[in-house]
Design an enzyme around this catalytic site. Structure first.
Site, PDB file in Angstrom:
ATOM      1  N   ASP A   1      -0.151   5.106   1.052  1.00 35.13           N
ATOM      2  CA  ASP A   1      -0.332   6.068   2.138  1.00 35.13           C
ATOM      3  C   ASP A   1      -0.482   5.361   3.472  1.00 35.13           C
ATOM      4  OD1 ASP A   1      -0.290   8.019   0.155  1.00 35.13           O
ATOM      5  OD2 ASP A   1      -2.447   7.895  -0.144  1.00 35.13           O
TER       6      ASP A   1
ATOM      7  N   ASP B   1       0.853  -1.177   0.000  1.00 30.42           N
ATOM      8  CA  ASP B   1       0.000   0.000   0.000  1.00 30.42           C
ATOM      9  C   ASP B   1       0.897   1.239   0.000  1.00 30.42           C
ATOM     10  OD1 ASP B   1      -2.414   1.593   0.469  1.00 30.42           O
ATOM     11  OD2 ASP B   1      -1.636   1.826   2.501  1.00 30.42           O
TER      12      ASP B   1
END
Length: 411
Positions: A250, A248
């Site tokens: 953020d 991922d």
């Protein structure tokens, strides 16, 4: 298809270690670099090889001869004076009447040439450049693309560009001689050939996560020796199943700060650069999968996201790290935002917690999901990994950051 290997360079950056050996003959685990190249070509039926020679040419010719003992046919073109990265192509044009490979002689690689050639033919390309991210884009020439079409090939100018580097392996059509006619002796492949042909929109970038690395400095020489010993080189060929760490963005790679709308908002979390570099060195693929609903909401353009990801790659490269691929979901199912992009307001299969991005990456990069991992900072990330069939999914939190999982949880 013929292959032309450019092996005439002086190798000045590594000559302090090997002063009496031409760079393409430097041994990596007791085998010359050129021999690795020839063996890979032969495996895919490419056995008609021309080697351009100049510096210490007698050592190359004395070792390989006519190529018969290596199962190939080798002829030589002796550059009486250096002809640049493209000069020999024009000297040999009467022998190059169909598509041919042009390969830098200082590379260690193991790639699926059949897939590369098929891409070139399917695009009716004049030139196809093999391109990839690398650990040192700051001192590399960068290829700028619109989808797969090359729009520029630049020396790094310090501006924000994606980490996409010319790997030194090219397929060139003999049609180029209909477009370019020159009587110059020294010709630069980038400046005098490729940049001249870009306006035809028939120059393409073949993106690959396979192992291609030059060994022209002491540091890189040690790295390729390590990778050959560890079977990293052979394991990354695209016709073999890959292991990946899906990441991922953020809250996992960079500091969580709401929706990121500017490159200036990218701030790597502690340990992230080292963690991604360790993934790179392991031979696993580092693949970014990120929801970007601000595109559908009309708050960020695709070009804006490209600049954000360029900055992310720049910051990773300062730690000698890179992402093998980036996948993003631009959709958002909820409507009612000012300036929203109607066609992107859909309930898609790629927005996490759904697994569409991981499935797409697995298909395009030949990833074995059952031997791969998902790391994110939310339950939706873990759910996407589990739904895709990943071996394990991890959620970063506090001291259990990305570096923790890469060091302690991923073999």
């Amino acid at each position: 298809m013929k292959a032309v290997i450019m092996a005439g360079g002086f190798g000045r950056r590594i000559s302090d270690i090997f002063p009496d050996i031409p760079k393409p003959m430097i041994p990596v685990c007791s085998t010359p670099v050129l021999e690795y190249q020839i063996n890979n070509l032969k495996e895919f039926g490419i056995t008609d090889i021309i080697i351009t020679v100049h510096h210490m040419s007698e050592k190359i010719i004395g070792y390989f001869g006519d190529g018969s003992k290596f199962g190939v046919s080798i002829s030589y073109f002796n550059e009486d004076k250096p002809l640049g990265t493209g000069g020999a192509v024009f000297k040999l044009k009467d022998m190059l009447r169909e598509d041919f490979l042009l390969i830098n002689g200082d590379l260690i690689f193991d790639i699926d040439f059949s897939k590369f050639i098929e891409f070139h033919k399917s695009h009716n390309a004049l030139v196809t450049l093999a391109v990839h991210p690398n650990s040192h884009p700051g001192d590399s020439e960068l290829v700028i693309c619109r989808n797969d079409t090359v729009t520029d090939w630049i020396k790094n100018d310090g501006k924000r560009h994606r980490n996409l580097v010319n790997a030194g392996i090219h397929i060139i059509s003999s049609e180029i001689f209909n477009y370019i006619d020159t009587d110059k002796d020294e010709i630069d492949l980038r400046k005098d050939i490729v940049l001249e042909l870009i306006k035809t929109e028939r120059v393409f970038a073949y993106r690959t996560a396979e192992y291609i690395k030059d060994m022209g400095t002491e540091k890189r020489y040690k790295e390729v020796c390590r990778d050959v010993k560890g079977s990293v080189v052979s394991s990354k060929r695209s016709d073999k199943k890959q292991r990946a760490v899906f990441l991922d963005r953020d809250g996992t790679l960079n500091k969580e700060n709401g929706y990121i709308l500017s490159p200036d908002e990218i701030k790597l979390l502690p340990g992230v650069g080292e963690a991604v570099r360790l993934i790179n060195e392991s031979g696993m693929l580092a693949v970014l999968v990120t929801n970007q609903p601000q595109i559908a909401r009309g708050e960020l353009s695709f070009d804006g996201l490209e600049k954000i990801h360029s900055e992310l790659e720049i910051q990773l490269s300062k730690n000698g790290a890179y992402l093998d691929a980036i996948y993003f979901c631009p959709h958002h199912p909820d409507k009612g935002f000012d300036g929203e992009v109607t066609e992107l307001k859909i309930d898609c299969n790629c927005r996490k917690p759904k697994s569409g991005m991981l499935i797409q990456a697995a298909d395009e990069l030949n990833i074995d999901l059952s031997q791969s991992y998902m790391i994110g900072d939310k339950e939706t990330d873990a759910a996407a990994g589990n739904s895709a069939g990943c071996k394990r999914s991890f959620i970063v939190s506090g001291k259990k950051n990305l570096l923790y999982f890469v060091k302690d949880e991923i073999p």
